[in-house]
Write a protein that holds these residues in place. Structure first.
Motif, PDB file in Angstrom:
ATOM      1  N   ALA A 134      59.747 -21.367 -26.604  1.00 47.15           N
ATOM      2  CA  ALA A 134      61.060 -21.940 -26.606  1.00 47.15           C
ATOM      3  C   ALA A 134      62.197 -21.213 -27.610  1.00 47.15           C
ATOM      4  O   ALA A 134      63.071 -20.768 -27.425  1.00 47.15           O
ATOM      5  CB  ALA A 134      61.150 -23.390 -26.799  1.00 47.15           C
ATOM      6  N   GLU A 135      61.303 -20.687 -28.756  1.00 49.20           N
ATOM      7  CA  GLU A 135      61.962 -20.197 -29.675  1.00 49.20           C
ATOM      8  C   GLU A 135      62.294 -18.674 -29.239  1.00 49.20           C
ATOM      9  O   GLU A 135      63.252 -18.240 -29.598  1.00 49.20           O
ATOM     10  CB  GLU A 135      61.010 -19.916 -30.954  1.00 49.20           C
ATOM     11  CG  GLU A 135      61.613 -19.183 -32.025  1.00 49.20           C
ATOM     12  CD  GLU A 135      60.580 -18.829 -33.107  1.00 49.20           C
ATOM     13  OE1 GLU A 135      61.283 -18.833 -34.274  1.00 49.20           O
ATOM     14  OE2 GLU A 135      59.742 -18.498 -32.830  1.00 49.20           O
ATOM     15  N   ARG A 136      61.251 -18.132 -28.593  1.00 50.79           N
ATOM     16  CA  ARG A 136      61.504 -16.733 -28.053  1.00 50.79           C
ATOM     17  C   ARG A 136      62.672 -16.764 -27.188  1.00 50.79           C
ATOM     18  O   ARG A 136      63.405 -15.732 -27.069  1.00 50.79           O
ATOM     19  CB  ARG A 136      60.363 -16.122 -27.347  1.00 50.79           C
ATOM     20  CG  ARG A 136      60.324 -14.408 -27.202  1.00 50.79           C
ATOM     21  CD  ARG A 136      59.042 -14.099 -26.778  1.00 50.79           C
ATOM     22  NE  ARG A 136      59.309 -12.776 -26.447  1.00 50.79           N
ATOM     23  CZ  ARG A 136      58.977 -12.031 -27.257  1.00 50.79           C
ATOM     24  NH1 ARG A 136      59.262 -11.873 -28.524  1.00 50.79           N
ATOM     25  NH2 ARG A 136      59.134 -10.304 -26.953  1.00 50.79           N
ATOM     26  N   ASN A 137      62.557 -17.664 -26.298  1.00 53.62           N
ATOM     27  CA  ASN A 137      63.768 -17.601 -25.418  1.00 53.62           C
ATOM     28  C   ASN A 137      65.081 -18.012 -25.989  1.00 53.62           C
ATOM     29  O   ASN A 137      66.133 -17.188 -25.741  1.00 53.62           O
ATOM     30  CB  ASN A 137      63.538 -19.094 -24.271  1.00 53.62           C
ATOM     31  CG  ASN A 137      62.599 -18.780 -23.383  1.00 53.62           C
ATOM     32  OD1 ASN A 137      61.888 -17.542 -23.207  1.00 53.62           O
ATOM     33  ND2 ASN A 137      61.957 -19.793 -22.584  1.00 53.62           N
ATOM     34  N   LEU A 138      65.211 -18.737 -26.965  1.00 52.12           N
ATOM     35  CA  LEU A 138      66.419 -18.860 -27.641  1.00 52.12           C
ATOM     36  C   LEU A 138      66.798 -17.686 -28.227  1.00 52.12           C
ATOM     37  O   LEU A 138      68.026 -17.180 -28.088  1.00 52.12           O
ATOM     38  CB  LEU A 138      66.396 -20.145 -28.795  1.00 52.12           C
ATOM     39  CG  LEU A 138      67.582 -20.156 -29.569  1.00 52.12           C
ATOM     40  CD1 LEU A 138      68.820 -20.729 -28.745  1.00 52.12           C
ATOM     41  CD2 LEU A 138      67.309 -21.608 -30.674  1.00 52.12           C
ATOM     42  N   LEU A 139      66.045 -16.844 -29.172  1.00 54.55           N
ATOM     43  CA  LEU A 139      66.187 -15.607 -29.604  1.00 54.55           C
ATOM     44  C   LEU A 139      66.767 -14.577 -28.814  1.00 54.55           C
ATOM     45  O   LEU A 139      67.620 -13.704 -28.972  1.00 54.55           O
ATOM     46  CB  LEU A 139      64.934 -15.092 -30.595  1.00 54.55           C
ATOM     47  CG  LEU A 139      64.759 -15.934 -31.758  1.00 54.55           C
ATOM     48  CD1 LEU A 139      63.370 -15.402 -32.515  1.00 54.55           C
ATOM     49  CD2 LEU A 139      65.794 -16.189 -32.583  1.00 54.55           C
ATOM     50  N   SER A 140      65.989 -14.599 -27.593  1.00 50.24           N
ATOM     51  CA  SER A 140      66.430 -13.810 -26.547  1.00 50.24           C
ATOM     52  C   SER A 140      67.970 -14.017 -26.141  1.00 50.24           C
ATOM     53  O   SER A 140      68.681 -12.958 -25.905  1.00 50.24           O
ATOM     54  CB  SER A 140      65.451 -13.748 -25.250  1.00 50.24           C
ATOM     55  OG  SER A 140      66.077 -12.916 -24.290  1.00 50.24           O
ATOM     56  N   GLU A 141      68.193 -15.136 -25.803  1.00 47.26           N
ATOM     57  CA  GLU A 141      69.564 -15.583 -25.133  1.00 47.26           C
ATOM     58  C   GLU A 141      70.877 -15.383 -26.253  1.00 47.26           C
ATOM     59  O   GLU A 141      71.820 -14.651 -26.043  1.00 47.26           O
ATOM     60  CB  GLU A 141      69.756 -16.945 -24.852  1.00 47.26           C
ATOM     61  CG  GLU A 141      70.899 -17.447 -24.217  1.00 47.26           C
ATOM     62  CD  GLU A 141      70.882 -18.731 -23.789  1.00 47.26           C
ATOM     63  OE1 GLU A 141      71.753 -19.278 -23.249  1.00 47.26           O
ATOM     64  OE2 GLU A 141      69.582 -19.524 -23.922  1.00 47.26           O
TER      65      GLU A 141
END
Length: 303
Positions: A74-81
């Motif tokens: 979830a953290e990686r997804n947020l940082l990517s977005e």
């Protein structure tokens, strides 16, 4: 919950011991042991079973690792977005690929990808496809190029290339004198031949085992090799046959002049080449572009 602590716990799990993980992480063993104790104190439960020769997770440890993987994704997804909102593609992309595929595919896709995304740092993890699936599930890499006959429920598989499985036979063999090049056959046609096998666990070997069982015979094994490149070169020089994807033979004059190939009736036992990632991972624009570049370079190899 501390994400850095979680990454350390996963490193211990992968390494099999605190000492081995500490060496890999370049930190002291006592410091890493203190991290484990801090996590266990926070949970109020042990996360490792210390009685086994190799550290394994308790039930509480399994739930902790599963939950932390979800949080890290979830953290990686947020940082990517957020990075895409800023049009900032500074990132590290961990790509899994087999050694065999890396030889043929990476020179075709990495130059174009890195030219488009010069701020993305690529980390390669070269492992057999079955190991790459495990690594993806555990969050050890972001995406992977995997050739497989089966699929895991927690992974997404996007088709890059279909494969045709053939029997490659040295021209020294009886089957090559008996049957014309390109004829579709059952594996049982080679029951009297010597086989060069890939090691157990390889998806091609799994297909071969299924077909041999279906045809009710046990292949006579001359050699067993881990590396497909070595196996095909050895087969071409010996009085032997080998089950192999046609794409690994096509265009290779070292073996084409010394062998004949026969498409195998696979009876549903097939393998294909995929671009894979965890189902809950949000693909960034550079990940999507990596897939598009790879797909443009792949093709269906058939006789």
């Amino acid at each position: 919950m501390n994400l850095k602590h979680a990454s350390y716990i996963m490193a211990i799990l992968e390494a099999g011991s605190i000492t081995a993980a500490a060496k890999k992480l370049l930190i002291s063993q006592p410091s890493l042991s203190q991290t484990v104790k801090a996590v266990e104190d926070e949970l109020g439960l042990l996360i490792f079973d210390r009685h086994a020769k190799r550290l394994t997770l308790t039930y509480a440890g399994q739930r902790y690792v599963e939950s932390m993987r979800e949080i890290m994704t979830a953290e990686r997804n947020l940082l990517s977005e957020i990075a895409e909102m800023k049009n900032d593609h500074r990132a590290t992309l961990r790509i899994g690929i087999s050694a065999q595929r890396s030889i043929s595919l990476l020179p075709q896709i990495l130059p174009a990808f890195l030219a488009r995304y010069p701020l993305v740092t690529v980390e390669l993890k070269e492992l057999p496809s079955v190991r790459l699936e495990e690594l993806l599930s555990k969050g050890g890499c972001d995406v992977a190029f995997i050739t497989t006959a089966s699929k895991q429920n927690d992974l997404e598989y996007r088709l890059l290339e279909n494969e045709q499985i053939v029997l490659m036979a040295s021209k020294q063999t009886a089957i090559s004198r008996r049957i014309g090049q390109g004829t579709e056959i059952e594996l049982s046609e080679a029951r009297e031949e010597n086989f060069v096998n890939l090691t157990s666990g390889h998806s091609v070997r799994t297909i071969q085992n299924h077909l041999a069982q279906l045809c009710q015979f046990e292949p006579r094994v001359l050699l067993e090799l881990f590396n497909m490149e070595a196996a095909k070169l050895v087969t071409a020089q010996l009085n032997a046959v080998m089950v192999c994807p046609y794409g690994y033979i096509q265009g290779d004059t070292r073996v084409e002049t010394l062998t004949k190939c026969y498409p195998l009736r696979c009876h549903g036992f097939e393998r294909h080449f995929y671009f894979c990632y965890r189902k809950k991972l949000r693909l960034s624009s550079y990940m999507r572009d990596l897939f598009d570049i790879a797909r443009s370079k792949c093709q269906y190899h058939t006789m």
